[in-house]
Design a protein around this motif. Sequence first.
Motif, PDB file in Angstrom:
ATOM      1  N   LEU A   1       6.160   4.494   8.887  1.00  0.00           N
ATOM      2  CA  LEU A   1       5.400   3.632   8.947  1.00  0.00           C
ATOM      3  C   LEU A   1       4.908   3.242  10.251  1.00  0.00           C
ATOM      4  N   THR A   2       5.984   2.633  11.056  1.00  0.00           N
ATOM      5  CA  THR A   2       5.715   2.052  12.476  1.00  0.00           C
ATOM      6  C   THR A   2       5.465   3.202  13.243  1.00  0.00           C
TER       7      THR A   2
ATOM      8  N   VAL B   1       3.695  -0.331  -4.103  1.00  0.00           N
ATOM      9  CA  VAL B   1       4.764  -0.274  -3.015  1.00  0.00           C
ATOM     10  C   VAL B   1       4.700   1.104  -2.723  1.00  0.00           C
ATOM     11  N   HIS B   2       4.408   1.373  -1.299  1.00  0.00           N
ATOM     12  CA  HIS B   2       4.317   2.653  -0.684  1.00  0.00           C
ATOM     13  C   HIS B   2       5.668   2.917   0.228  1.00  0.00           C
TER      14      HIS B   2
ATOM     15  N   GLN C   1      10.377  -2.575  17.287  1.00  0.00           N
ATOM     16  CA  GLN C   1       9.077  -2.187  16.936  1.00  0.00           C
ATOM     17  C   GLN C   1       8.629  -2.254  15.509  1.00  0.00           C
ATOM     18  N   ARG C   2       9.929  -2.032  14.663  1.00  0.00           N
ATOM     19  CA  ARG C   2       9.555  -2.149  13.270  1.00  0.00           C
ATOM     20  C   ARG C   2       9.405  -3.667  12.883  1.00  0.00           C
TER      21      ARG C   2
ATOM     22  N   VAL D   1       1.411  -2.516  -0.682  1.00  0.00           N
ATOM     23  CA  VAL D   1       2.582  -2.836   0.062  1.00  0.00           C
ATOM     24  C   VAL D   1       3.219  -1.522   0.837  1.00  0.00           C
ATOM     25  N   GLY D   2       3.399  -1.881   2.215  1.00  0.00           N
ATOM     26  CA  GLY D   2       4.044  -0.606   3.075  1.00  0.00           C
ATOM     27  C   GLY D   2       5.547  -1.118   3.107  1.00  0.00           C
TER      28      GLY D   2
END
Length: 200
Positions: free
Chosen positions: A115-116, A109-110, A164-165, A4-5
Amino acid sequence: MLKVGLTGGIGAGKSEVARLLVGYGAVLIDSDRIAREVVEPGTPGLAAVTREFGPDVLAADGSLDRPALGAIVFADPERLAALNAIVHPLVGARSAELERAAGTESVVVHDVPLLTENGLAPLYDVVVVVDASPETQLDRLVRLRGMAEADARARMAAQATRAQRLAVADLVVDNDGPREALEPQVRAVWDALVHRAGAS
């Protein structure tokens, strides 16, 4: 294993969501914390950073002088890229090590702030975005973290936009409301993750 990100803009409440998920049984891999660990005194990471940027990025006690390094890299995209070329592979290797140690049944969970921005969504089975309005983010940064408003706005502007996210999200936690509204949502996200982990 379900990878999971977890991401969200500054002040959105990502750390609190991560804490709740750990309470439910997630294995947390915090990329910011690992990025600090891989350049601690005595590590090959710190040696590589010192070779690249010179001894002026070291504090008197031999640790990394983050403000000094920040002053170099945030003003120069090429120098920032050079730093990332050292640190990112080390963070990736350590994250993979922690992931292997978590075991095959785990929901891992990372916690990945950028991330985006760094186009990392495809690396994860599920992307969870902690969402809050820019007004809420600004209020939290100024009121709770004591940031100057101009600084808070600059930090927010340097990140991906809310749209964007949300575009990379599989699951969204709406954290615009009070703390007590957050927990039931995170519980529902956890249940969804466990379900996906079982199905995969």
